[in-house]
Write a protein that holds these residues in place. Structure first.
Motif, PDB file in Angstrom:
ATOM      1  N   VAL A 133       0.859  -1.186   0.000  1.00  0.00           N
ATOM      2  CA  VAL A 133       0.000   0.000   0.000  1.00  0.00           C
ATOM      3  C   VAL A 133       0.895   1.235   0.000  1.00  0.00           C
ATOM      4  O   VAL A 133       1.797   1.362   0.837  1.00  0.00           O
ATOM      5  CB  VAL A 133      -0.916   0.017   1.244  1.00  0.00           C
ATOM      6  CG1 VAL A 133      -1.726   1.316   1.304  1.00  0.00           C
ATOM      7  CG2 VAL A 133      -1.843  -1.189   1.243  1.00  0.00           C
ATOM      8  N   VAL A 134       0.670   2.136  -0.951  1.00  0.00           N
ATOM      9  CA  VAL A 134       1.431   3.393  -0.996  1.00  0.00           C
ATOM     10  C   VAL A 134       0.437   4.552  -0.935  1.00  0.00           C
ATOM     11  O   VAL A 134      -0.572   4.546  -1.636  1.00  0.00           O
ATOM     12  CB  VAL A 134       2.326   3.485  -2.252  1.00  0.00           C
ATOM     13  CG1 VAL A 134       3.374   2.386  -2.240  1.00  0.00           C
ATOM     14  CG2 VAL A 134       1.514   3.421  -3.540  1.00  0.00           C
ATOM     15  N   ALA A 135       0.722   5.522  -0.084  1.00  0.00           N
ATOM     16  CA  ALA A 135      -0.238   6.605   0.146  1.00  0.00           C
ATOM     17  C   ALA A 135       0.475   7.945   0.266  1.00  0.00           C
ATOM     18  O   ALA A 135       1.666   8.012   0.614  1.00  0.00           O
ATOM     19  CB  ALA A 135      -1.037   6.327   1.425  1.00  0.00           C
ATOM     20  N   ASN A 136      -0.261   9.014  -0.019  1.00  0.00           N
ATOM     21  CA  ASN A 136       0.234  10.347   0.298  1.00  0.00           C
ATOM     22  C   ASN A 136       0.228  10.525   1.819  1.00  0.00           C
ATOM     23  O   ASN A 136      -0.465   9.804   2.540  1.00  0.00           O
ATOM     24  CB  ASN A 136      -0.614  11.415  -0.387  1.00  0.00           C
ATOM     25  CG  ASN A 136      -2.076  11.370   0.021  1.00  0.00           C
ATOM     26  OD1 ASN A 136      -2.721  10.319  -0.022  1.00  0.00           O
ATOM     27  ND2 ASN A 136      -2.628  12.508   0.433  1.00  0.00           N
ATOM     28  N   HIS A 137       1.019  11.467   2.308  1.00  0.00           N
ATOM     29  CA  HIS A 137       1.232  11.581   3.748  1.00  0.00           C
ATOM     30  C   HIS A 137       0.946  13.002   4.225  1.00  0.00           C
ATOM     31  O   HIS A 137       1.592  13.948   3.768  1.00  0.00           O
ATOM     32  CB  HIS A 137       2.676  11.193   4.072  1.00  0.00           C
ATOM     33  CG  HIS A 137       2.894  10.755   5.479  1.00  0.00           C
ATOM     34  ND1 HIS A 137       1.877  10.536   6.383  1.00  0.00           N
ATOM     35  CD2 HIS A 137       4.050  10.503   6.165  1.00  0.00           C
ATOM     36  CE1 HIS A 137       2.386  10.153   7.542  1.00  0.00           C
ATOM     37  NE2 HIS A 137       3.695  10.131   7.433  1.00  0.00           N
ATOM     38  N   ILE A 138      -0.023  13.129   5.127  1.00  0.00           N
ATOM     39  CA  ILE A 138      -0.449  14.426   5.638  1.00  0.00           C
ATOM     40  C   ILE A 138      -0.262  14.535   7.143  1.00  0.00           C
ATOM     41  O   ILE A 138       0.187  15.552   7.660  1.00  0.00           O
ATOM     42  CB  ILE A 138      -1.936  14.681   5.286  1.00  0.00           C
ATOM     43  CG1 ILE A 138      -2.138  14.688   3.777  1.00  0.00           C
ATOM     44  CG2 ILE A 138      -2.430  15.997   5.899  1.00  0.00           C
ATOM     45  CD1 ILE A 138      -3.599  14.701   3.345  1.00  0.00           C
ATOM     46  N   SER A 139      -0.607  13.472   7.866  1.00  0.00           N
ATOM     47  CA  SER A 139      -0.754  13.560   9.313  1.00  0.00           C
ATOM     48  C   SER A 139      -0.328  12.266  10.001  1.00  0.00           C
ATOM     49  O   SER A 139      -0.260  11.199   9.369  1.00  0.00           O
ATOM     50  CB  SER A 139      -2.227  13.856   9.643  1.00  0.00           C
ATOM     51  OG  SER A 139      -2.495  13.762  11.026  1.00  0.00           O
ATOM     52  N   TRP A 140      -0.079  12.351  11.308  1.00  0.00           N
ATOM     53  CA  TRP A 140       0.148  11.144  12.105  1.00  0.00           C
ATOM     54  C   TRP A 140      -1.113  10.291  12.177  1.00  0.00           C
ATOM     55  O   TRP A 140      -1.067   9.125  12.577  1.00  0.00           O
ATOM     56  CB  TRP A 140       0.623  11.526  13.509  1.00  0.00           C
ATOM     57  CG  TRP A 140      -0.321  12.416  14.274  1.00  0.00           C
ATOM     58  CD1 TRP A 140      -0.361  13.784  14.254  1.00  0.00           C
ATOM     59  CD2 TRP A 140      -1.349  12.003  15.182  1.00  0.00           C
ATOM     60  NE1 TRP A 140      -1.358  14.248  15.076  1.00  0.00           N
ATOM     61  CE2 TRP A 140      -1.980  13.176  15.672  1.00  0.00           C
ATOM     62  CE3 TRP A 140      -1.797  10.761  15.636  1.00  0.00           C
ATOM     63  CZ2 TRP A 140      -3.035  13.138  16.578  1.00  0.00           C
ATOM     64  CZ3 TRP A 140      -2.847  10.733  16.546  1.00  0.00           C
ATOM     65  CH2 TRP A 140      -3.443  11.903  16.998  1.00  0.00           C
TER      66      TRP A 140
ATOM     67  N   GLY B  38       2.744 -12.878   1.926  1.00  0.00           N
ATOM     68  CA  GLY B  38       1.339 -12.521   1.709  1.00  0.00           C
ATOM     69  C   GLY B  38       0.844 -11.410   2.605  1.00  0.00           C
ATOM     70  O   GLY B  38      -0.365 -11.188   2.702  1.00  0.00           O
ATOM     71  N   LYS B  39       1.746 -10.659   3.235  1.00  0.00           N
ATOM     72  CA  LYS B  39       1.349  -9.593   4.147  1.00  0.00           C
ATOM     73  C   LYS B  39       0.976  -8.328   3.381  1.00  0.00           C
ATOM     74  O   LYS B  39       1.317  -8.156   2.211  1.00  0.00           O
ATOM     75  CB  LYS B  39       2.478  -9.279   5.132  1.00  0.00           C
ATOM     76  CG  LYS B  39       2.977 -10.471   5.931  1.00  0.00           C
ATOM     77  CD  LYS B  39       1.912 -11.025   6.846  1.00  0.00           C
ATOM     78  CE  LYS B  39       2.469 -12.139   7.730  1.00  0.00           C
ATOM     79  NZ  LYS B  39       1.434 -12.725   8.610  1.00  0.00           N
TER      80      LYS B  39
ATOM     81  N   ASP C 272      -2.718   9.383   9.474  1.00  0.00           N
ATOM     82  CA  ASP C 272      -2.804   8.612   8.225  1.00  0.00           C
ATOM     83  C   ASP C 272      -2.747   7.095   8.443  1.00  0.00           C
ATOM     84  O   ASP C 272      -3.531   6.360   7.823  1.00  0.00           O
ATOM     85  CB  ASP C 272      -1.707   9.040   7.251  1.00  0.00           C
ATOM     86  CG  ASP C 272      -1.820  10.489   6.823  1.00  0.00           C
ATOM     87  OD1 ASP C 272      -2.884  11.100   7.045  1.00  0.00           O
ATOM     88  OD2 ASP C 272      -0.835  11.007   6.271  1.00  0.00           O
ATOM     89  N   PRO C 273      -1.842   6.588   9.292  1.00  0.00           N
ATOM     90  CA  PRO C 273      -1.833   5.130   9.493  1.00  0.00           C
ATOM     91  C   PRO C 273      -3.150   4.594  10.055  1.00  0.00           C
ATOM     92  O   PRO C 273      -3.549   3.471   9.720  1.00  0.00           O
ATOM     93  CB  PRO C 273      -0.677   4.917  10.485  1.00  0.00           C
ATOM     94  CG  PRO C 273       0.219   6.088  10.260  1.00  0.00           C
ATOM     95  CD  PRO C 273      -0.702   7.225   9.970  1.00  0.00           C
TER      96      PRO C 273
ATOM     97  N   PRO D 204      -6.198  -2.936   7.295  1.00  0.00           N
ATOM     98  CA  PRO D 204      -5.215  -3.140   8.367  1.00  0.00           C
ATOM     99  C   PRO D 204      -3.880  -3.607   7.800  1.00  0.00           C
ATOM    100  O   PRO D 204      -3.822  -4.566   7.035  1.00  0.00           O
ATOM    101  CB  PRO D 204      -5.867  -4.212   9.242  1.00  0.00           C
ATOM    102  CG  PRO D 204      -7.341  -4.035   9.011  1.00  0.00           C
ATOM    103  CD  PRO D 204      -7.465  -3.663   7.561  1.00  0.00           C
ATOM    104  N   SER D 205      -2.816  -2.915   8.170  1.00  0.00           N
ATOM    105  CA  SER D 205      -1.510  -3.134   7.554  1.00  0.00           C
ATOM    106  C   SER D 205      -0.414  -3.043   8.596  1.00  0.00           C
ATOM    107  O   SER D 205      -0.596  -2.491   9.684  1.00  0.00           O
ATOM    108  CB  SER D 205      -1.241  -2.059   6.482  1.00  0.00           C
ATOM    109  OG  SER D 205      -2.280  -1.976   5.532  1.00  0.00           O
TER     110      SER D 205
END
Length: 252
Positions: free
Chosen positions: A63-70, A130-131, A72-73, A81-82
């Motif tokens: 999973v790759v995402a843009n990052h704005i805030s703590w 497979g994670k 985000d996770p 769930p990751s």
């Protein structure tokens, strides 16, 4: 504030409980906790699923995402769930450190570039099992109205493991549906300052858009560029909120 403190206080107990559960139940618990925490901060989760066909084999998902805030996770965990790749010092933060350990964070010492290849290798190994592993390739947070370039290093893990890549776009909105920078965590921001801005918001939401999967084709630089293009397109697209909320989504 009291409700959020109560949810955070329960984290160590839930972390211990999680260790006794099979993987599927651990994911359910992680997702439920993330949703409870966001809700306790007055933030509802809004999801748009544009993935298309979902792979049904046992390959891992990067999973790759843009990052704005703590936050985000937790927004990602509320949907998919990751385990996360994150700065190593995050494990020492009060409250958030427990949650990072719960999410089985892969730590990266940003000041020690020599540690990066080992972290990429660790991510590839987990994907081979497979994670689902989430990473923020910009390498740091942005305000939500501007972007950083997607760094290609962790995309190599998709090639090494054969995992598919799942771009996920994150956006925060206020009660009027306007893009909000209140949750951002940039510059000299302290965790307390950020938390107080979030608590002052009313009827806020985090909008999570699941974009089409990208196969590991080409090389890590071209794969990073394709994912960046998808995320930037999602950022520039005005989204229709009607019929849009999914209460129980999860990335396969």
């Amino acid at each position: 504030m009291t409700r959020a403190a109560g949810v955070l206080a329960a984290a160590p107990v839930l972390f211990s409980l999680q260790q006794t559960l099979p993987p599927a139940r651990r994911e359910l618990l992680q997702r439920a906790f993330a949703r409870m925490l966001l809700s306790s901060l007055g933030i509802r989760v809004v999801v748009k699923d544009n993935r298309g066909e979902v792979p049904h084999d046992n390959r891992g998902v990067l999973v790759v995402a843009n990052h704005i805030s703590w936050l985000d996770p937790f927004a990602i965990s509320a949907v998919a769930p990751s385990s996360f790749v994150a700065r190593a010092d995050l494990l020492t933060w009060p409250g958030v450190g427990w949650l990072a350990k719960w999410g089985r964070t892969v730590p990266v010492a940003r000041e020690q570039l020599r540690s990066l290849p080992a972290a990429v290798e660790q991510v590839a190994e987990l994907l081979s099992l497979g994670k689902r592993i989430a990473v923020f390739p910009e390498g740091t947070t942005w305000c939500g109205r501007s972007w950083g370039k997607m760094r290609p290093a962790f995309f190599q893990a998709a090639f090494d493991s054969g995992a598919v890549v799942s771009p996920v776009h994150i956006r925060y909105r206020d009660a009027d549906g306007e893009i909000s920078t209140a949750p951002c965590f940039v510059g000299e921001d302290g965790l307390g300052d950020s938390l107080m801005r979030i608590l002052r918001m009313r009827d806020a939401s985090v909008e999570v858009t699941l974009l089409p999967y990208e196969p590991p084709l080409g090389d890590r630089k071209t794969l990073a560029a394709r994912c960046e293009a998808r995320l930037r397109h999602a950022d520039s697209t005005a989204l229709n909120w009607s019929g849009f909320f999914s209460p129980d989504p999860v990335v396969a």
